[in-house]
Design a protein around this motif. Sequence first.
Motif, PDB file in Angstrom:
ATOM      1  N   ILE A 152     -18.440  58.735  42.603  1.00 21.29           N
ATOM      2  CA  ILE A 152     -18.176  58.056  41.322  1.00 21.29           C
ATOM      3  C   ILE A 152     -17.835  59.081  40.240  1.00 21.29           C
ATOM      4  CG2 ILE A 152     -19.239  56.727  39.460  1.00 21.29           C
ATOM      5  CD1 ILE A 152     -20.766  55.174  41.610  1.00 21.29           C
ATOM      6  N   ALA A 153     -18.586  60.187  40.226  1.00 19.94           N
ATOM      7  CA  ALA A 153     -18.318  61.230  39.217  1.00 19.94           C
ATOM      8  C   ALA A 153     -16.911  61.791  39.386  1.00 19.94           C
ATOM      9  CB  ALA A 153     -19.354  62.343  39.332  1.00 19.94           C
ATOM     10  N   TYR A 154     -16.544  62.105  40.627  1.00 21.04           N
ATOM     11  CA  TYR A 154     -15.205  62.675  40.874  1.00 21.04           C
ATOM     12  C   TYR A 154     -14.118  61.680  40.508  1.00 21.04           C
ATOM     13  CZ  TYR A 154     -11.129  64.210  43.529  1.00 21.04           C
ATOM     14  OH  TYR A 154      -9.848  64.564  43.906  1.00 21.04           O
ATOM     15  N   ALA A 155     -14.268  60.405  40.952  1.00 22.17           N
ATOM     16  CA  ALA A 155     -13.236  59.393  40.695  1.00 22.17           C
ATOM     17  C   ALA A 155     -13.132  59.079  39.207  1.00 22.17           C
ATOM     18  CB  ALA A 155     -13.553  58.126  41.482  1.00 22.17           C
TER      19      ALA A 155
ATOM     20  N   PHE B 202     -13.766  61.094  36.626  1.00 23.12           N
ATOM     21  CA  PHE B 202     -13.071  62.167  35.912  1.00 23.12           C
ATOM     22  C   PHE B 202     -11.568  62.143  36.204  1.00 23.12           C
ATOM     23  CE2 PHE B 202     -17.324  64.108  35.476  1.00 23.12           C
ATOM     24  CZ  PHE B 202     -17.267  64.426  34.124  1.00 23.12           C
ATOM     25  N   ARG B 203     -11.172  61.819  37.422  1.00 20.09           N
ATOM     26  CA  ARG B 203      -9.743  61.739  37.752  1.00 20.09           C
ATOM     27  C   ARG B 203      -9.083  60.600  36.993  1.00 20.09           C
ATOM     28  NH1 ARG B 203      -7.739  61.650  43.607  1.00 20.09           N
ATOM     29  NH2 ARG B 203      -5.820  62.025  42.415  1.00 20.09           N
ATOM     30  N   SER B 204      -9.794  59.464  36.891  1.00 22.53           N
ATOM     31  CA  SER B 204      -9.212  58.312  36.179  1.00 22.53           C
ATOM     32  C   SER B 204      -9.106  58.593  34.685  1.00 22.53           C
ATOM     33  CB  SER B 204     -10.062  57.061  36.431  1.00 22.53           C
ATOM     34  OG  SER B 204      -9.543  55.952  35.724  1.00 22.53           O
ATOM     35  N   ILE B 205     -10.131  59.299  34.115  1.00 24.03           N
ATOM     36  CA  ILE B 205     -10.157  59.556  32.668  1.00 24.03           C
ATOM     37  C   ILE B 205      -9.121  60.607  32.273  1.00 24.03           C
ATOM     38  CG2 ILE B 205     -11.580  60.484  30.773  1.00 24.03           C
ATOM     39  CD1 ILE B 205     -14.011  59.226  32.237  1.00 24.03           C
ATOM     40  N   TYR B 206      -9.101  61.721  33.023  1.00 23.71           N
ATOM     41  CA  TYR B 206      -8.277  62.852  32.600  1.00 23.71           C
ATOM     42  C   TYR B 206      -6.896  62.896  33.257  1.00 23.71           C
ATOM     43  CZ  TYR B 206     -12.641  64.516  30.584  1.00 23.71           C
ATOM     44  OH  TYR B 206     -13.797  64.626  29.840  1.00 23.71           O
ATOM     45  N   ASP B 207      -6.737  62.286  34.471  1.00 21.38           N
ATOM     46  CA  ASP B 207      -5.455  62.364  35.180  1.00 21.38           C
ATOM     47  C   ASP B 207      -4.730  61.032  35.237  1.00 21.38           C
ATOM     48  OD1 ASP B 207      -6.004  65.024  35.614  1.00 21.38           O
ATOM     49  OD2 ASP B 207      -6.909  64.658  37.595  1.00 21.38           O
ATOM     50  N   ASN B 208      -5.341  59.972  34.668  1.00 19.71           N
ATOM     51  CA  ASN B 208      -4.730  58.632  34.665  1.00 19.71           C
ATOM     52  C   ASN B 208      -4.370  58.139  36.075  1.00 19.71           C
ATOM     53  OD1 ASN B 208      -4.785  58.304  31.816  1.00 19.71           O
ATOM     54  ND2 ASN B 208      -2.982  59.644  31.647  1.00 19.71           N
ATOM     55  N   VAL B 209      -5.245  58.425  37.045  1.00 26.90           N
ATOM     56  CA  VAL B 209      -5.027  57.946  38.417  1.00 26.90           C
ATOM     57  C   VAL B 209      -5.416  56.482  38.486  1.00 26.90           C
ATOM     58  CG1 VAL B 209      -5.711  58.199  40.828  1.00 26.90           C
ATOM     59  CG2 VAL B 209      -5.453  60.227  39.359  1.00 26.90           C
TER      60      VAL B 209
END
Length: 603
Positions: free
Chosen positions: A282-285, A287-294
């Motif tokens: 959850i932490a990894y996903a 941060f990717r959604s917040i900062y990389d717009n995945v």
Amino acid sequence: MPERENLLNAKKNKKHHLDSGTISSVLKRVIAENGKDHIRGYAFAIFCLVATAMSTAFTAWIMESVVNEAFANKRADIVLGICGAIFAAFVIRGLATYGQAVTLSKIGNNIVARYQQRLFSHLMKLSVGFFAEARSAHLAAQVSQNIGGIRDVLNLIVTSTARDLLTLISLIAVMVSKDWVLSLIVFAVAPPLIFALRHVSQRLRSVTREAVEVGSKVLGAMQETIQGITVVKAFTMEQQLEQKVRRIIETSERQSNRIARLSERTAPLTETFAGVAISSVIAYAAFRSIYDNVPPGAFFAFITALLMAYDPARRLARMQVQIERAVVNAKMIYSLLDMQPLQREKSDALDLVITNAQIELKDVAFAYGNGTPILRGVSLIAEGGKTTALVGPSGAGKSTIISLIPRFYDPVEGQILIDGQDIAGVTKASLRHALAYVTQQPYLFEGTIRDNIRYGRPEATDAEVEEAARQAYAHDFILAQPMGYDTPVGENGMTLSGGQRQRLSIARALVRDAPILLLDEATSALDNESEAAVQRALDSTMRGRTVVVIAHRLSTVVNADKIIVMHEGRAVEEGTHEELAKRKDGLYARLNNLQSSDTPVIE
């Protein structure tokens, strides 16, 4: 004595742990003995389990489309299709779950039934000596506890392999396809869990066997107490037995608690693993959604697969513990099935041929196990068509001779011949079909009075059953029962008096119509009036038959054609009542002088 050695070895083996080779051999044997017979059923169950696994994996895989297309892209045109596919997957999983559960239950029930029949058949082949060594209550309890182990081994293998393993692999494939980096995070914390679970299973192995043994002792003690309840109450043994059983139950409780602690240690291990894995993912996903717009669709599909994988992974983690427990139970059943009968028939054994039904003992010696010799070089002849009585002090070897004639035991030395044929070289079935046997302690089986008499000869007609009852002077009291010959006798005939049970056992012997009749103090449980009536019946029935009778009362001895006096395992005197009574220095004469016609001869 092979059976005695088998039993002693089995007791020693309880102290040893099952190694991996033993577990492997038991698994191979279980599969070899049962897999082929149920291959179609298992194939269908596996098909259902595969459908369950695939539908589960599909549910996780489609989550990406649900999130991205329905919520992110807001495509209403494909929502119904996605919902229909999810509904179909759940219907398929429900039907497949039902199909595999019913199929595996039917197969498991059949396996249990077959092994129950096999065990009973094998127990019937073991000698009387085996049952003298083993406690019957403990044996019955142990069998009832362990019989399900073989069924559980197969079911665990099928369900764990076809459902849990396949489901886990399918969901891992979904996870990797959605995000391989997240998958690596999950796999990084898996090895410590595997090693911890292996340590738990090794410790649980020995504890399980001990728990099975203690559990069987609890059931055995209860069964034994129930069977001897009259003695318990007569001697006010309730408190003593309560304390004894309480100690056994407390030991069993401690063992069960120990197993529970070991078994359930997998829960905090797996839960900790799940917590670390899911929180990391959850932490990894996030941060990717917040900062990389995945887009979040792949993440939701991944987390769905991860959560769905938790249950099969947990079951697989516990599988070794469960299989080892089932293997312990299965191995104890196989240790019983593998016991070799003491009195195996010779490959060239022939059927016994009866002509005069003469019985001869030649220099027979016998001892129970490694104990003190009971018989020491006994030679005697029971002539065909005549009555031979055995008398002597308690422990002289009379009942042992009666037990050797049907081959309940085999002599250590010497031979027993019937019409010149060594009984060690004839089939036991033909030998025992030529015998009718009345024991000192009458035993009745569950069922009706008619059933118990007919055990003597299953093909006997109702008229023959009733005629045997008349000869045993049992007909009148049977008719006085609530349902006559169809009256249930209760457990071991407890609804009847001792004398009534004995007369039914005599009727069972009479209906057999065998040329040889063995009477081990057959009238010992009867009062004087009943004994006189039964003795008249026996006198008429014994005509033309070879009868070996252990004498209990003078009336039996007087009517015998020959009396053999036993003392300290030897035949010390032989003759008729009149001949022996005249020998003033003889053992029989001395004992006879101490008794009247209404008292026992020598007991």
